[in-house]
Write an enzyme that holds these catalytic residues in place. Structure first.
Site, short mmCIF file in Angstrom:
data_model
loop_
_atom_site.label_atom_id
_atom_site.label_comp_id
_atom_site.label_asym_id
_atom_site.label_seq_id
_atom_site.Cartn_x
_atom_site.Cartn_y
_atom_site.Cartn_z
N PRO A 227 0.79 -1.24 0.00
CG PRO A 227 0.01 -1.00 2.17
CD PRO A 227 0.73 -1.96 1.27
CG ASP A 250 0.12 2.48 -11.39
OD1 ASP A 250 0.15 2.69 -10.16
OD2 ASP A 250 -0.21 1.38 -11.87
CE LYS A 272 2.27 13.47 -14.67
NZ LYS A 272 3.22 14.28 -15.21
CB ILE A 308 -6.67 -7.75 -4.48
CG1 ILE A 308 -6.51 -9.18 -3.98
CG2 ILE A 308 -7.86 -7.05 -3.80
CD1 ILE A 308 -6.41 -9.34 -2.51
CB THR A 333 -4.52 -6.44 -0.68
OG1 THR A 333 -5.47 -5.69 -1.44
CG2 THR A 333 -5.18 -6.98 0.58
CG MET A 385 -10.56 1.87 -6.97
SD MET A 385 -10.58 0.98 -8.53
CE MET A 385 -10.72 -0.70 -7.97
N GLY A 414 -3.08 5.13 3.33
CA GLY A 414 -2.79 4.15 4.38
C GLY A 414 -1.36 3.66 4.34
C1 LIG Z 1 -6.98 0.01 -8.54
S1 LIG Z 1 -7.19 -0.35 -6.85
C2 LIG Z 1 -5.76 -1.28 -6.57
C3 LIG Z 1 -5.80 -2.14 -5.36
C4 LIG Z 1 -4.52 -2.88 -5.11
N1 LIG Z 1 -4.26 -3.84 -6.15
C5 LIG Z 1 -4.48 -3.55 -3.74
O1 LIG Z 1 -4.40 -4.78 -3.69
O2 LIG Z 1 -4.47 -2.83 -2.77
C6 LIG Z 1 -6.86 1.18 -6.10
C7 LIG Z 1 -7.57 1.37 -4.79
O3 LIG Z 1 -6.87 0.67 -3.75
C8 LIG Z 1 -7.01 1.37 -2.55
N2 LIG Z 1 -5.66 1.74 -2.06
C9 LIG Z 1 -4.48 1.40 -2.61
N3 LIG Z 1 -3.46 1.87 -1.88
C10 LIG Z 1 -4.01 2.52 -0.83
C11 LIG Z 1 -3.49 3.23 0.29
N4 LIG Z 1 -2.16 3.35 0.48
N5 LIG Z 1 -4.35 3.78 1.16
C12 LIG Z 1 -5.68 3.66 0.98
N6 LIG Z 1 -6.23 3.00 -0.05
C13 LIG Z 1 -5.42 2.44 -0.94
C14 LIG Z 1 -7.85 2.59 -2.84
O4 LIG Z 1 -9.19 2.26 -2.58
C15 LIG Z 1 -7.60 2.78 -4.31
O5 LIG Z 1 -8.63 3.52 -4.92
#
Ligand SMILES: C[S@@+](CC[C@H](N)C(=O)[O-])C[C@H]1O[C@@H](n2cnc3c(N)ncnc32)[C@H](O)[C@@H]1O
Length: 476
Positions: A227, A250, A272, A308, A333, A385, A414
Site C-alpha cells: 500500500p 503508476d 502518466k 486484487i 493488499t 476505489m 494508508g
Molecule cells: C486500482 S485499486 C488497486 C488495489 C490494489 N491492487 C491492492 O491490492 O491494494 C486502487 C484502490 O486501492 C485502494 N488503495 C491502494 N493503496 C491505498 C493506500 N495506500 N491507502 C488507501 N487506499 C489504498 C484505494 O481504494 C484505491 O482507490
C-alpha cells in the site's frame, strides 16, 4: 583499497553530462540532488532526461559538448556510449581540471560512481573498484534489507572472472544477466558457504554454455508493491526490482519504493506518459509484451496486490498467451495494510467472522451493490476505489436499510507517512470525510471492527516509533 572514498561537496559547482539516455539521466538526477549546476548535452535526449528539464539548476543543449563548455567544470560525466565523444569529453574535462567519469571506460574514469543506499542524512556508498558493478548493486539491495557477511570477498573473487566473462559474452545486457545468475545464484551461494572450487566450476560451466546460447529471452514480472510503505515490500519484490531491465509503474506506487529498483533500470510511468495522458490497460499490456519480446526483464509494479482489483489477471492472461514467461509476486493488499496501520482488525471474534472486499467501480462506472448483504452484522466490508462515490454509497446503503449507526472508517494514504484516518457512522461519514479534505488513494472499511481502533492506540505507537527514529522509511 585502490580508491579513496570521499563525499564531494558539489553544491553550486558545474557538472557536465554528455549523453541523453538512462545512464545520463541518472547522473543528472544525482548531481542535481547534490545541489550542482548541471549542463547536459545530447542531440536527441530520451524521455527520462527530458523529464528533468525545467529544473532550475539544469540547462540542456541539443549538441555534443565543446572544450569551452568545460570552463569552471568540477565533474564531467560521459554517458553517450560513443567512443569519439567519450575521448573528447575526457580530454576537455581533464584540461579544465575537472574530475572525469565515463561509463564503462576505466581509462577515462578519475573516480567511480558508487551504488548508493540513502537514509538521509546517512549515505552508504558502495564500490568494487570498477571490477564488478553488478556486485555493488546486489550489495545495495541486500543492505536495504540487512547486511550480510562475506560480500566483500565475493566481489574480489568475482573480479577475477571479469575478463573471461567479457570475452565470452560481448553483449552488455547478457553479461549483466550472467553475473546476476551466477553471483545471485548457486555460484555465489557456494562461494559464500566456503566452497570456492565448486563455485569456480559452476561459473566455468556457465561460461561454456553462454558461448552456445540463444538470444536473450525476456520475462514479465507482475509485482505487488503493497500500500505504500516501502517496508511492506516483500523480499522477493525487492530482489526482482534489483534485476529488472525496465520498471513500469503508476501513481499508486508510494514514494520511496521506485528508488529501490536497480538504479540504471529504465523507469516508465504508465500512469502518466510523455504526452501526459494515462496509458490504457491494452496499451500497457502491449508495451509489456513488446519490451519482453525485445529480450528485457520487464517488471510491472502494482500498488497492493496484483490480483486484487489490480487487473493483474488480465495482464497475465495476455502476456502468457504471447508466450512470455511470467512470474507474479503477491503484495500486501490495501485492506490488510490499511487495516493494520489504522488499528482496525478486519476480523474479530466479537465483531466480524467474515470479511468482503468490493470495488465501487466496475467496467461500466459506479457499481450499486446489495449493501444489506455486504454490510450485514458479523461481516466487515472493505470498499476499494470508493472515495469519489462515498456519498452515493452511504445514501444507497441507508436507502436499502443498512443501519445508520454502522461504524465506518476512511483511510487515506494508508501506511504512508501522510496517513489520515477518519471514523464516523454510515450517516455521518460523508460530511466527516469531506471536512478532512482527503486526496486519496483511500479505502473504506465498514463494520463494528472500526470501534477497535480507539482501543488499539495504533497512532500512539506509530508516533513513538517515528520519534525514536525506528521508522525505517526515514530518508527514502
Ligand atoms: C486500482 S485499486 C488497486 C488495489 C490494489 N491492487 C491492492 O491490492 O491494494 C486502487 C484502490 O486501492 C485502494 N488503495 C491502494 N493503496 C491505498 C493506500 N495506500 N491507502 C488507501 N487506499 C489504498 C484505494 O481504494 C484505491 O482507490
Amino acid at each position: 583499497m585502490d580508491h579513496l572514498p570521499v563525499f564531494l561537496d558539489i553544491s553550486g559547482r558545474l557538472v557536465v553530462v554528455d549523453g541523453g539516455q538512462t545512464v545520463a539521466a541518472r547522473r543528472v538526477e544525482r548531481a542535481l540532488s547534490a545541489g550542482a549546476i548541471v549542463a547536459s548535452f545530447d542531440p536527441k535526449p530520451g524521455g527520462e532526461l527530458t523529464a528533468l528539464f525545467g529544473h532550475k539548476n539544469l540547462t540542456h543543449q541539443a549538441r555534443v559538448p565543446e572544450s569551452s563548455d568545460f570552463e569552471g567544470c568540477a565533474v564531467a560525466y560521459g554517458a553517450s556510449e560513443d567512443a569519439v565523444r567519450d575521448k573528447l569529453l575526457a580530454n576537455a574535462a581533464r584540461q579544465a581540471g575537472a574530475l572525469c567519469n565515463v561509463a564503462d571506460v576505466p581509462e577515462y574514469c578519475d573516480f567511480i560512481t558508487p551504488s548508493v543506499v540513502e537514509r538521509d542524512p546517512i549515505t552508504i556508498a558502495i564500490s568494487t573498484g570498477g571490477a564488478a558493478p553488478v556486485i555493488a548493486r546486489n550489495l545495495r539491495a541486500r543492505i536495504e534489507a540487512m547486511l550480510p557477511e562475506g560480500y566483500g570477498r565475493l566481489a574480489a573473487y568475482a573480479a577475477g572472472f571479469r575478463d573471461r566473462i567479457a570475452a565470452a559474452i560481448p553483449d552488455g545486457r547478457g553479461r549483466r544477466r550472467f553475473w546476476e545468475d551466477m553471483i545471485e545464484g548457486q555460484a555465489g551461494d557456494l562461494f559464500l558457504a566456503g566452497f570456492e572450487d565448486d563455485a569456480t566450476a559452476q561459473i566455468s560451466a556457465g561460461l561454456e554454455a553462454a558461448g552456445n546460447a540463444a538470444p536473450l529471452t525476456g520475462e514479465a514480472w507482475l509485482v505487488g508493491a503493497g500500500p505504500g510503505d516501502p517496508d511492506l515490500l516483500t523480499f522477493k519484490a525487492l530482489r526482482l526490482m534489483q534485476h529488472a531491465d525496465i520498471v513500469l509503474y503508476d501513481r499508486l506506487i508510494g514514494p520511496g519504493i521506485l528508488e529501490l529498483s536497480r538504479r540504471d533500470a529504465e523507469r516508465i510511468n504508465v500512469g502518466k506518459s510523455a504526452g501526459s495522458h494515462a496509458m490504457g490497460q491494452d496499451e500497457i499490456t502491449a508495451l509489456i509484451i513488446k519490451l519482453a519480446k525485445d529480450g528485457n526483464r520487464v517488471l510491472r509494479l502494482k500498488g497492493g496486490d496484483p490480483f486484487i482489483f489490480g487487473r493483474g489477471g488480465e495482464e497475465l492472461e495476455e502476456v502468457a498467451v504471447a508466450g512470455i514467461p511470467v512470474q507474479v509476486v503477491p503484495g500486501i493488499t490495501a485492506a490488510a495494510g490499511c487495516g493494520a496501520c489504522a488499528g482496525i482488525p478486519l476480523t474479530h471474534r466479537d465483531h466480524a467472522q467474515s470479511v468482503a472486499f468490493v470495488t465501487a467501480h466496475g467496467a461500466g462506472g459506479v457499481l450499486d451493490h446489495d449493501w444489506t448483504k455486504l454490510a450485514r452484522p458479523g461481516q466487515t466490508l472493505v470498499v476499494y476505489m470508493g472515495l469519489g462515490s462515498l456519498g452515493a454509497i452511504a445514501t444507497s446503503a441507508l436507502a436499502q436499510g443498512v443501519r445508520a449507526n454502522l461504524p465506518v472508517a476512511v483511510i487515506d494514504n494508508g501506511s504512508r507517512l501522510n496517513q489520515t484516518v477518519v471514523t464516523a457512522t454510515l450517516e455521518t461519514i460523508e460530511g466527516e470525510a469531506g471536512a478532512a479534505d482527503l486526496g486519496g488513494p483511500a479505502l473504506i472499511i465498514m463494520g463494528d471492527v472500526v470501534t477497535m481502533r480507539d482501543k488499539l492506540n495504533v497512532d500512539g505507537i506509530r508516533e513513538q516509533q517515528v520519534s525514536l527514529g525506528l521508522d525505517a522509511r526515514e530518508g527514502l
